[in-house]
Motif scaffolding. Structure first.
Motif, short mmCIF file in Angstrom:
data_model
loop_
_atom_site.label_atom_id
_atom_site.label_comp_id
_atom_site.label_asym_id
_atom_site.label_seq_id
_atom_site.Cartn_x
_atom_site.Cartn_y
_atom_site.Cartn_z
N GLU A 66 0.86 -1.19 0.00
CA GLU A 66 0.00 0.00 0.00
C GLU A 66 0.89 1.24 0.00
OE1 GLU A 66 -3.87 1.69 2.52
OE2 GLU A 66 -2.90 -0.19 3.09
N SER A 89 0.22 4.33 -0.03
CA SER A 89 -0.21 5.48 0.77
C SER A 89 0.27 5.38 2.22
CB SER A 89 -1.73 5.60 0.74
OG SER A 89 -2.34 4.45 1.31
N GLN A 117 1.72 -1.71 -6.67
CA GLN A 117 0.94 -1.78 -5.44
C GLN A 117 0.17 -3.10 -5.45
OE1 GLN A 117 -1.00 1.57 -3.21
NE2 GLN A 117 -2.84 0.76 -4.16
#
Length: 332
Positions: free
Chosen positions: A69, A71, A97
Motif C-alpha cells: 500500500e 499510501s 501496489q
C-alpha cells in the motif's frame, strides 16, 4: 543531433569496439588510444545510451518494487530510499501496489512480466517463503521487511522480535506495569505470526508479568482508525493500561487520539510507543517514542543484494539484517 558511438569512433580514428572498450573501462586499450577516445567523447559531448547498454547485456534496466500500500507513510519513505539506491546503478524502479493480494504477488514471483523487468524487490504481505518454489522465483528476487525463515530467495529484514522486546522493556523500565499491545498477532492476509508480538510477550515474561488477554487488542491492519478503536476498548476496561505498545506509528497515532479525547494525558497517564519512525512521528504533540528501522540501510542492502543476484544467480540465498533502534521522545 546527439553524437553517436560511430561519431566518436570517427573523430578518434578508431573502431566502435575500441570506443566501447574505453567506455567500459577495459584494460586492453593502449593509453594513447584511450586518451584520444576520451578527448573525442568530451569534444562531441557523447553520452552512452542506457537502453542500448542494457539491451547489450540482455536487460531492460527496470526493476519492480512491490509494496502492499503506497499510501502508508512507511512504504512511501522506504520507496524513496530504494529509488536513491537504484539511481546509483542507473536502474528504473517500477512501483507495483499489490493491495495485500496474494495473486498479484505470486504473479511477480512467477515471472509473469519477465520480458519487462530484470528483477523484483518485494515486501511480501500475502505470500511467505513456503509459497516460493524450492528452486527460487522465476526472476532474481529480494524480499524485505518480514521474517524470512529458511531463505529460498535473498531476504533483508530487521529483528522484529528484538524490537518488540525492546519497546516493551522501555515501558517496563519506566515503571509501567499494565502494558497493553495494539496490533495484529498474525500478519494481515498471511499465515505468519507477528514476531513483534513475540517480543512483547518475551519482555513481560522477563519482568515476571503475566500477559493479560484483555490487554492484547488486535487491530485489523495498521491504520490510525484501528489504533483509535482498539485504544477506546482498552480505556473502557475496569483497570485500563498505563502504557501501550503499538505495532506501527499509524496505530499509535490513533491510540494517542483516543487517549487525549478521553481526557487523559499521553506520556503521563498512558505512555505510548510506536514502530517505524515515520516522519510525522517527531511532529506529533506529544512527539512519539518509536522503534526506528534504518530504512536507508534496508534499501541499500536490498538493492545491493539484487545487484549481486543479477550478476550471479547461482549463489546461495542469504538473509541480511538492517539496524533498528529505539527513539525516545515525549510519549513514553
Amino acid at each position: 543531433m546527439r553524437a553517436s558511438l560511430k561519431d566518436v569512433a570517427a573523430r578518434a580514428g578508431v573502431s566502435t569496439m575500441t570506443v566501447s572498450n574505453v567506455l567500459n573501462n577495459k584494460a586492453s586499450v593502449a593509453p594513447a588510444t584511450r586518451e584520444r577516445v576520451q578527448a573525442a567523447v568530451a569534444e562531441l559531448g557523447y553520452r552512452p545510451s542506457l537502453s542500448a547498454r542494457n539491451l547489450a547485456r540482455g536487460r531492460s534496466g527496470v526493476v519492480a518494487l512491490a509494496l502492499p500500500e503506497i499510501s502508508i507513510p512507511y512504504f512511501a519513505e522506504l520507496a524513496g530510499h530504494m529509488m536513491v539506491e537504484a539511481e546509483k546503478r542507473d536502474w528504473t524502479l517500477a512501483v507495483e501496489q499489490t493491495n495485500y493480494d496474494r495473486e498479484r504477488e505470486m504473479a511477480l514471483l512467477s515471472g509473469g512480466r519477465g520480458h519487462l523487468i530484470d528483477g523484483v524487490l518485494m515486501f511480501p504481505s500475502a505470500v511467505s517463503a513456503e509459497d516460493i518454489p524450492e528452486g527460487g522465483s522465476a526472476l532474481p528476487t529480494v524480499l524485505f521487511g518480514n521474517p524470512a525463515g529458511e531463505p529460498v530467495v535473498d531476504h533483508v529484514v530487521i529483528d522484529n522480535a528484538a524490537a518488540g522486546q525492546q519497546a516493551t522493556a522501555h515501558l517496563l523500565e519506566s515503571g509501567r506495569r499494565r502494558v497493553a499491545l495494539i496490533g495484529p498477532s498474525y500478519e494481515p492476509r498471511s499465515r505468519r505470526q507477528s514476531p513483534r508480538v513475540a517480543g512483547y510477550r518475551r519482555a513481560l515474561k522477563a519482568a515476571g508479568i503475566a500477559v493479560e488477554r484483555d490487554y492484547t487488542e488486535q487491530g485489523g491492519l495498521y491504520s490510525r482508525e484501528d489504533g483509535e478503536h482498539a485504544m477506546e476498548r482498552l480505556l473502557a476496561l475496569k483497570t485500563p493500561p498505563d502504557a501501550v505498545v503499538c505495532l506501527s506509528d499509524l496505530l499509535a497515532m490513533g491510540a494517542m487520539r483516543a487517549i487525549q479525547r478521553s481526557g487523559r494525558r499521553v506520556g503521563d497517564e498512558v505512555a505510548v510507543v510506536g514502530f517505524d519512525d515515520i516522519e510525522d512521528s517527531a511532529y506529533l504533540t506529544p512527539s512519539l517514542t518509536t522503534m526506528r528501522p534504518d530504512k536507508a540501510q534496508l534499501a541499500e542492502l536490498a538493492i545491493d543484494a539484487l545487484d549481486k543476484r543479477l550478476s550471479d544467480d547461482t549463489a546461495t540465498p542469504q538473509v541480511w539484517r538492517a539496524r533498528c533502534e529505539l527513539v525516545v521522545r515525549d510519549s513514553a
